[in-house]
Design a protein around this motif. Sequence first.
Motif, PDB file in Angstrom:
ATOM      1  N   PHE A  63      84.204  71.159 -38.712  1.00 39.30           N
ATOM      2  CA  PHE A  63      82.808  70.191 -38.084  1.00 39.30           C
ATOM      3  C   PHE A  63      83.528  69.708 -36.638  1.00 39.30           C
ATOM      4  O   PHE A  63      83.194  69.519 -35.764  1.00 39.30           O
ATOM      5  N   LEU A  64      85.054  70.032 -35.876  1.00 35.52           N
ATOM      6  CA  LEU A  64      85.292  70.060 -34.586  1.00 35.52           C
ATOM      7  C   LEU A  64      83.837  71.040 -33.927  1.00 35.52           C
ATOM      8  O   LEU A  64      83.716  70.955 -33.244  1.00 35.52           O
ATOM      9  N   GLU A  65      83.233  72.528 -34.671  1.00 36.64           N
ATOM     10  CA  GLU A  65      82.796  73.103 -33.793  1.00 36.64           C
ATOM     11  C   GLU A  65      81.207  73.140 -34.098  1.00 36.64           C
ATOM     12  O   GLU A  65      79.979  72.964 -33.425  1.00 36.64           O
ATOM     13  N   ALA A  66      80.619  73.164 -35.647  1.00 35.12           N
ATOM     14  CA  ALA A  66      79.798  72.153 -36.038  1.00 35.12           C
ATOM     15  C   ALA A  66      78.647  71.636 -35.275  1.00 35.12           C
ATOM     16  O   ALA A  66      79.251  70.008 -35.621  1.00 35.12           O
ATOM     17  N   THR A 105      77.199  60.023 -42.075  1.00 32.09           N
ATOM     18  CA  THR A 105      75.816  60.456 -42.008  1.00 32.09           C
ATOM     19  C   THR A 105      74.738  59.490 -41.651  1.00 32.09           C
ATOM     20  O   THR A 105      73.846  59.515 -41.336  1.00 32.09           O
ATOM     21  N   PHE A 106      75.346  57.794 -41.966  1.00 35.42           N
ATOM     22  CA  PHE A 106      74.432  57.175 -41.428  1.00 35.42           C
ATOM     23  C   PHE A 106      74.055  57.587 -39.932  1.00 35.42           C
ATOM     24  O   PHE A 106      73.210  56.784 -38.952  1.00 35.42           O
ATOM     25  N   LEU A 107      75.571  57.170 -38.944  1.00 37.11           N
ATOM     26  CA  LEU A 107      75.068  57.263 -38.114  1.00 37.11           C
ATOM     27  C   LEU A 107      74.578  59.019 -37.453  1.00 37.11           C
ATOM     28  O   LEU A 107      73.885  58.723 -36.505  1.00 37.11           O
ATOM     29  N   GLN A 108      74.984  60.343 -38.189  1.00 36.68           N
ATOM     30  CA  GLN A 108      74.277  61.176 -37.946  1.00 36.68           C
ATOM     31  C   GLN A 108      72.755  60.649 -37.490  1.00 36.68           C
ATOM     32  O   GLN A 108      72.692  61.736 -36.657  1.00 36.68           O
ATOM     33  N   ASP A 109      72.538  60.135 -38.297  1.00 34.56           N
ATOM     34  CA  ASP A 109      70.745  61.088 -38.966  1.00 34.56           C
ATOM     35  C   ASP A 109      70.207  58.879 -38.149  1.00 34.56           C
ATOM     36  O   ASP A 109      69.439  58.631 -38.627  1.00 34.56           O
ATOM     37  N   ASP A 110      71.246  58.411 -37.330  1.00 38.82           N
ATOM     38  CA  ASP A 110      70.477  56.917 -36.798  1.00 38.82           C
ATOM     39  C   ASP A 110      70.056  56.425 -37.779  1.00 38.82           C
ATOM     40  O   ASP A 110      68.754  55.966 -37.397  1.00 38.82           O
ATOM     41  N   ALA A 133      81.342  62.274 -32.422  1.00 41.77           N
ATOM     42  CA  ALA A 133      80.859  63.087 -33.135  1.00 41.77           C
ATOM     43  C   ALA A 133      80.366  62.900 -34.545  1.00 41.77           C
ATOM     44  O   ALA A 133      80.837  63.381 -35.881  1.00 41.77           O
ATOM     45  N   HIS A 134      80.410  61.463 -34.354  1.00 43.24           N
ATOM     46  CA  HIS A 134      79.818  60.083 -35.170  1.00 43.24           C
ATOM     47  C   HIS A 134      80.707  60.145 -36.782  1.00 43.24           C
ATOM     48  O   HIS A 134      80.082  59.692 -38.345  1.00 43.24           O
ATOM     49  N   TYR A 135      82.653  60.299 -36.152  1.00 50.37           N
ATOM     50  CA  TYR A 135      83.238  60.193 -37.402  1.00 50.37           C
ATOM     51  C   TYR A 135      83.820  58.968 -37.348  1.00 50.37           C
ATOM     52  O   TYR A 135      83.762  58.375 -35.885  1.00 50.37           O
TER      53      TYR A 135
END
Length: 497
Positions: free
Chosen positions: A133-136, A359-364, A424-426
């Motif tokens: 996930f550091l790359e993707a 997921t919530f952050l990634q998908d706003d 990165a949304h972590y």
Amino acid sequence: MGWRPQGPVARPLLRHVVSIGPGPYAMAVCYNGRGNVNSGQNGNLRPMDFTTSCVHSANKSRLPRTRNMPWWMLAALVFLLVAGACRSPQAENPTSPSPALPPPDNRPGPPIAPDISSLPPREQQLVVWAPDFLEAGADDRERAILAAAYQRFEQAHNGVNLEVHIKAQFGTASMGNYLRSAQRVAPAILPDLVLLDTQQLWPLVDVGLIQPLDVANEVQIADFYQFTLDAVTYQGQVYGIPYLADVIHLVYDPNRVNPAPPTWEELLQRGPSYLMPLGGSDGYGNDSLLLQYVGAGGQLLENGGLSNPEALQAVLAFLHQAHSRGILPDTALTLADLDAVWTAFHAGAGAMAHVSAHTFLQDDGAGNGLGYAQVPTRQGLPATIARTWAFAILTNDPARRTLALALVQELLAPEVQGEWTALAHYLPSRRNSLEAWPDHGGYLDFLSRQLEVAVALPNGRAFAEFSRNIQSLQQAVLRGELTPEEALLQMEAAAEP
């Protein structure tokens, strides 16, 4: 999307490697971005150094990413390599046209001893393995932040070459599998430092791969969230330095339910459809189920003990009642994880659902008009289960341990950890790094409160067995095979010595 550091940041070298066959004996194809295929010295196949995606070296130039190559081009490259390896030195150029290559046989072949002689001198390297996930999905700003941190580390430690190898988290080619295989057949290839999910930590400790940290002299634990420290503790000793985290909370559609019910009782009265992953097939209790147990008054114990039998019976009774009323729809019984829950929620299968903060952050979610709240619990008390990713040191050499700790300290700096995790949304493992995040409105304050009450999953085989049992009994209750009372009796019997 490439990694293109801006300003004074060095442009790192990325060698992209495609493994052929599983395990540490896999041969590999390196695409060097100039239309060439590197298959070892003199064009011969040789085992690679356990790299499955890419290698970062902070003092070379960036090359294109193999992930962007069309599948048909990658298949052709693999064929050309294999064909070339089978020819005599006088054979024609291996880049000549060839028929299509059939799908590779992924069955493990006979062991091939890794070519240690081709590796650079380890005295000049610090080798790190990190999750994919550091790359993707990383954008240029994310990569530039890490590249700048790597460059500062190398400048502060003249003559040390930092290599970061990207590894998968799951599957046969996962980091855990590679580490255990390397320990058996090629310990010289083991990295100095790894970043992993802490639920992968204890199996590596049990086989002697990771040694405890000296908390008094090697690690400063101030400002870490308590759950992150619990996540790296096993049998009373600390084995990792927490870096990233994720928590579970509730997401809801304000057009269907508003506000979200904070308690089981209100949820059962109001009856909005509610999704959580109840269909896991891996034999382990999922985090959402354990969250409800904690919220009802239970504690998660490393020894696998049942801390609160009454709380477990209450959870099973609540789930049974919610399912019988249609609040937990049949769909929930087929959802294996939070990703499946998120997909079903977006498809309209529920008015509210469990979701990870990542997921919530990634998908706003907030920006898309979705509501967020704590997960409904027995008495409305806040509760959440957290996942943690931590650095663990494998090398026992004092000088290399010092280098590894220096790199971790560089990456823990708020201006690095804070800004990178926000992109990165972590969630960061330290409070001062969360304070470095940009404003997310009320959601940032909500996350801060969730992190303060979060509970980590204990390490060890005994807790894994507890988790397996609770998952099995939950599914039996929802299938109507056991009553909550009968399930509790079975759990208590399983917990007896």
